[in-house]
Structure formats: C-alpha cells, structure tokens
Write an enzyme that holds these catalytic residues in place. Structure first.
Site: not given
Ligand code: NI
Length: 166
Positions: A46, A51, A96-97, A138-139, A142
C-alpha cells in the site's frame, strides 16, 4: 515510472492531505505512478500520496502482493477515502516504506467500511476485512498525517528494528 519515497521525519508525512476535487488526467497519472512505485518495492502492499510528495487524498493498495494472502481484491484505488464504519479489533505488526528500519505492533479495527472514489471518479462503498482492512486503515492514516508510530501503545516495547531495511 516509480517515484521517490519520502521518509520519516519528512514533514509532508505529518500533514493532512487535501481532497481531490475532480478525477482528471493529472490525478489518473498520479494514481498510475503510485501503483508503479508500489510495484517497484517487492514488500509494499500500500502507498499513500504524501509518501511520494503529493498532498492529495489518494492511496493505492494491493494485498495480493503478499504471497501469504489467500483472498484478495487485488489493486484497490482509493480517492478521497474515509472509514464510515468499523468493527472488532486486531493487533498486528506493521511496517511502512517511509519508516524502513522499524516495525510496530498496532491495534486496528478488524473490519472497516470504506467510502472512496475510484479511478473513474465513481463513488464506491464496501467492507474490507483481514489484511486488506489493516492496509486501508494504515493508508488512510497517512492521508490524515498519521504514521504507525503514532498508533503504537508503547514506543519502547512495541517498536522493533528490522534485520534488513525495506
Ligand atoms: Ni505506510
């Protein structure tokens, strides 16, 4: 073309996003680039617009990129997503990236109803459960300027260093 990933503590990750007013060619291009960026990172399931440096309320997700996932809707495009209902609770390890060196134990709802526009601008409303429910929460976090680190109960006992960075 994959876009560069913004990493914590980049301030864009803490800023709430702006709703998309119209799903036009520029929005569709960003969605395409976000999906390509997700695909460029083998363990990524995701990705949210902040990001990749955008302040629009857009996320992409695809739980089927995790080989352990048996059932999946595949790629889901979320434009202006919101959680409209939530049920149950699960505690699960998240990564998370944008926080490539750590994972954390985060409590999430087990099932969530999502209202979002798709890539054609159509308003959709649907339930997600299991891994897909966790990814969506989670997204959407963000998009509200929140990271999983903001959700762990205790930074000392619920955050873990990865053996290999993402
Ligand atoms: Ni993330």
């Amino acid at each position: 073309m994959a876009l560069a990933i913004r990493r914590f503590p980049d301030p864009i990750l803490k800023r709430p996003t702006h709703p998309v007013e119209r799903v036009d060619a520029a929005v569709r291009k960003l969605v395409e680039q976000m999906a390509a960026t997700m695909c460029a990172h083998p363990r990524c399931v995701g990705l949210a617009a902040p990001q990749v440096g955008s302040t629009l309320r857009i996320a992409v997700m695809d739980s089927s990129r995790n080989p352990k996932v048996a059932e999946s809707r595949g790629l889901i495009i979320l434009v202006n997503p919101h959680v409209t209902a939530a049920e149950g609770a699960v505690l699960q390890r998240e990564g998370c990236l944008s926080i490539p060196d750590f994972t954390g134990n985060v409590q999430r709802a087990a099932r969530v109803r999502i209202r979002a526009h798709d890539q054609d601008g159509q308003l959709q409303e649907f339930w997600l459960e299991g891994f897909e429910a966790i990814i969506a929460q989670h997204e959407i976090d963000h998009l509200d300027g929140k990271l999983f680190l903001d959700r762990v109960a205790n930074l000392k006992t619920d955050v873990f260093r990865r053996r290999t960075s993402l």
